[in-house]
Design a protein around this motif. Structure first.
Motif, PDB file in Angstrom:
ATOM      1  N   SER A  96      19.573 -46.467 -47.797  1.00  0.00           N
ATOM      2  CA  SER A  96      19.231 -46.493 -49.156  1.00  0.00           C
ATOM      3  C   SER A  96      19.207 -45.145 -49.464  1.00  0.00           C
ATOM      4  N   THR A  97      19.788 -44.733 -50.560  1.00  0.00           N
ATOM      5  CA  THR A  97      19.728 -43.353 -51.085  1.00  0.00           C
ATOM      6  C   THR A  97      18.268 -43.262 -51.546  1.00  0.00           C
ATOM      7  N   ASN A  98      17.884 -44.225 -52.361  1.00  0.00           N
ATOM      8  CA  ASN A  98      16.467 -44.015 -52.798  1.00  0.00           C
ATOM      9  C   ASN A  98      15.453 -43.829 -51.802  1.00  0.00           C
ATOM     10  N   GLN A 138      25.835 -48.439 -48.700  1.00  0.00           N
ATOM     11  CA  GLN A 138      24.384 -48.722 -48.346  1.00  0.00           C
ATOM     12  C   GLN A 138      24.145 -49.999 -47.467  1.00  0.00           C
ATOM     13  N   GLY A 196      20.533 -51.461 -49.596  1.00  0.00           N
ATOM     14  CA  GLY A 196      20.216 -50.935 -50.787  1.00  0.00           C
ATOM     15  C   GLY A 196      19.172 -51.928 -51.397  1.00  0.00           C
ATOM     16  N   ARG A 197      18.428 -50.888 -52.163  1.00  0.00           N
ATOM     17  CA  ARG A 197      17.286 -51.631 -52.794  1.00  0.00           C
ATOM     18  C   ARG A 197      17.328 -51.706 -54.185  1.00  0.00           C
ATOM     19  N   GLY A 198      16.702 -52.965 -54.729  1.00  0.00           N
ATOM     20  CA  GLY A 198      16.787 -53.233 -56.139  1.00  0.00           C
ATOM     21  C   GLY A 198      15.079 -53.306 -56.664  1.00  0.00           C
ATOM     22  N   ARG A 199      15.029 -53.418 -57.920  1.00  0.00           N
ATOM     23  CA  ARG A 199      13.727 -53.647 -58.368  1.00  0.00           C
ATOM     24  C   ARG A 199      12.932 -54.817 -57.914  1.00  0.00           C
ATOM     25  N   TRP A 239      20.000 -54.696 -53.188  1.00  0.00           N
ATOM     26  CA  TRP A 239      20.874 -54.425 -53.918  1.00  0.00           C
ATOM     27  C   TRP A 239      22.215 -54.261 -53.379  1.00  0.00           C
ATOM     28  N   PHE A 272      23.892 -43.707 -55.860  1.00  0.00           N
ATOM     29  CA  PHE A 272      23.454 -42.322 -56.015  1.00  0.00           C
ATOM     30  C   PHE A 272      22.025 -42.257 -56.450  1.00  0.00           C
ATOM     31  N   SER A 273      21.189 -41.476 -56.056  1.00  0.00           N
ATOM     32  CA  SER A 273      19.855 -41.346 -56.578  1.00  0.00           C
ATOM     33  C   SER A 273      19.535 -39.722 -56.822  1.00  0.00           C
ATOM     34  N   LYS A 285      25.557 -57.461 -65.837  1.00  0.00           N
ATOM     35  CA  LYS A 285      25.101 -56.361 -65.514  1.00  0.00           C
ATOM     36  C   LYS A 285      25.961 -55.417 -64.616  1.00  0.00           C
ATOM     37  N   GLY A 303      22.405 -51.032 -62.147  1.00  0.00           N
ATOM     38  CA  GLY A 303      21.155 -51.253 -62.222  1.00  0.00           C
ATOM     39  C   GLY A 303      20.440 -49.918 -61.810  1.00  0.00           C
ATOM     40  N   ILE A 304      18.855 -49.551 -62.560  1.00  0.00           N
ATOM     41  CA  ILE A 304      18.521 -48.511 -62.263  1.00  0.00           C
ATOM     42  C   ILE A 304      17.087 -48.750 -61.321  1.00  0.00           C
ATOM     43  N   ILE A 345      20.737 -45.108 -59.173  1.00  0.00           N
ATOM     44  CA  ILE A 345      21.622 -45.707 -60.004  1.00  0.00           C
ATOM     45  C   ILE A 345      22.726 -46.268 -58.959  1.00  0.00           C
TER      46      ILE A 345
HETATM   47  C1  BTN Z   1      18.001 -53.034 -60.047  1.00  0.00           C
HETATM   48  O1  BTN Z   1      18.718 -53.581 -60.986  1.00  0.00           O
HETATM   49  O2  BTN Z   1      17.253 -53.841 -59.412  1.00  0.00           O
HETATM   50  C2  BTN Z   1      18.152 -51.478 -59.489  1.00  0.00           C
HETATM   51  C3  BTN Z   1      19.331 -51.252 -58.730  1.00  0.00           C
HETATM   52  C4  BTN Z   1      19.291 -50.123 -58.272  1.00  0.00           C
HETATM   53  C5  BTN Z   1      20.274 -49.843 -57.220  1.00  0.00           C
HETATM   54  C6  BTN Z   1      20.451 -48.255 -56.935  1.00  0.00           C
HETATM   55  S1  BTN Z   1      21.906 -47.869 -55.693  1.00  0.00           S
HETATM   56  C7  BTN Z   1      21.507 -46.288 -55.336  1.00  0.00           C
HETATM   57  C8  BTN Z   1      19.790 -46.413 -55.241  1.00  0.00           C
HETATM   58  N1  BTN Z   1      19.576 -46.572 -53.739  1.00  0.00           N
HETATM   59  C9  BTN Z   1      19.136 -47.866 -53.827  1.00  0.00           C
HETATM   60  O3  BTN Z   1      18.606 -48.534 -52.854  1.00  0.00           O
HETATM   61  N2  BTN Z   1      18.822 -48.563 -55.016  1.00  0.00           N
HETATM   62  C10 BTN Z   1      19.409 -47.580 -55.915  1.00  0.00           C
END
Ligand code: BTN
Length: 272
Positions: free
Chosen positions: A22-24, A46, A49-52, A57, A67-68, A123, A126-127, A145
């Motif tokens: 995950s870039t975050n 990823q 990948g992580r969302g809110r 994600w 990217f972050s 959508k 997502g951020i 993002i």
């Molecule tokens: C959401 O809508 O839940 C937020 C999603 C955000 C996804 C981006 S992809 C790049 C960055 N790295 C992650 O793991 N998540 C964010």
């Protein structure tokens, strides 16, 4: 289609990887370790990948941009809510500049407060904004993002098939920006919005954000928050970037975080 010039010169330093979890997650560690503002990590894929709200994600292939960036805001932590709104405004302005999707086009980017960008009511972006706060100061923010540039080859997974969109659905093939162009343009857009926020305060950004929230304002919405679901007429954003709702008695109150849905089903409710 002619493209408009970028808003401002970005100050970002981009590190590009084929695959990360995950870039975050990576950038959070790097931000805590002291990397400068403007450091960006971009991954083609990823694996986690992580969302809110702890959601996953979907970003296991390079159909989208994952990217972050690290920001080190000098404004107080109570205004941190503006960061993801600034990112959403930056993404929307980039889609306008690069792909002509703006106020005058049939399909316009919309901001679904607090941090989704929609095309055609679905959508596309997502951020995920994560911060480290010391007292009233913001040590760092990592703004992640995820933007679906293409439809994944196997289509979107069942659970998001009706709610997810990809940019290519709304842009002629000949006008499709490359991944590189989109990343550069989004970074410039986010930088512009972030600078306006840091230099001039939230007022200018609020106007831009509320213009992008047009289809939600003045309507009855429900907002699923950790404390329960709150409902009211969406009035706009307060000075901290929170959503102002007006209840049936005419009393206005602010909601700091949550998932918004419209009674009409335009914004499809997500799970908490
Ligand atoms: C959401 O809508 O839940 C937020 C999603 C955000 C996804 C981006 S992809 C790049 C960055 N790295 C992650 O793991 N998540 C964010």
């Amino acid at each position: 289609m002619s493209r408009m010039p970028e808003e401002s010169q970005p100050f970002f330093h981009v590190l590009h990887f084929e695959q990360l979890d995950s870039t975050n997650a990576w950038l959070r560690k790097m931000a805590a370790g002291g990397v400068p503002e403007g450091t960006v990590i971009w991954a083609d894929r990823q694996t986690a990948g992580r969302g809110r709200h702890g959601r996953a994600w979907y970003s296991t292939g390079n159909w989208g941009l994952w990217f972050s960036m690290v920001l080190r805001p000098t404004f107080p932590s109570q205004n941190a809510g503006w960061l993801s709104i600034a990112a959403g405004v930056g993404v929307a302005s980039s889609l306008h500049r690069l792909s002509g999707l703006g106020p005058e086009s049939a399909v316009r980017p919309e901001l679904k407060w607090p941090n989704d960008v929609l095309l055609g009511g679905r959508k596309v972006c997502g951020i995920l904004c994560e911060t480290s706060i010391s007292g009233s100061a913001l040590d760092w923010a990592v703004v992640g993002i995820g933007l679906n540039r293409l439809v994944p080859p196997e289509g979107f997974p069942e659970d998001i098939r009706l709610t997810a969109a990809a940019l290519e659905e709304f842009v002629l093939e000949s006008d499709m920006p490359s991944a590189q162009e989109l990343v550069s343009s989004i970074l410039a857009g986010v930088y512009g919005a972030y600078r306006r926020l840091s230099d001039g305060g939230a007022d200018a950004l609020r106007l831009q954000a509320e213009a992008l929230m047009g289809s939600m304002l003045g309507k009855e919405v429900s907002c699923a928050t950790p404390a329960g679901t709150l409902s009211g007429i969406a009035m706009g954003l307060d000075s901290h970037g929170a959503l102002v709702l007006r209840d049936a008695r005419g009393v206005e109150f602010s909601v700091n975080a949550g998932d918004v849905s419209l009674g009409t089903g335009r914004f499809i409710q997500e799970e908490l």
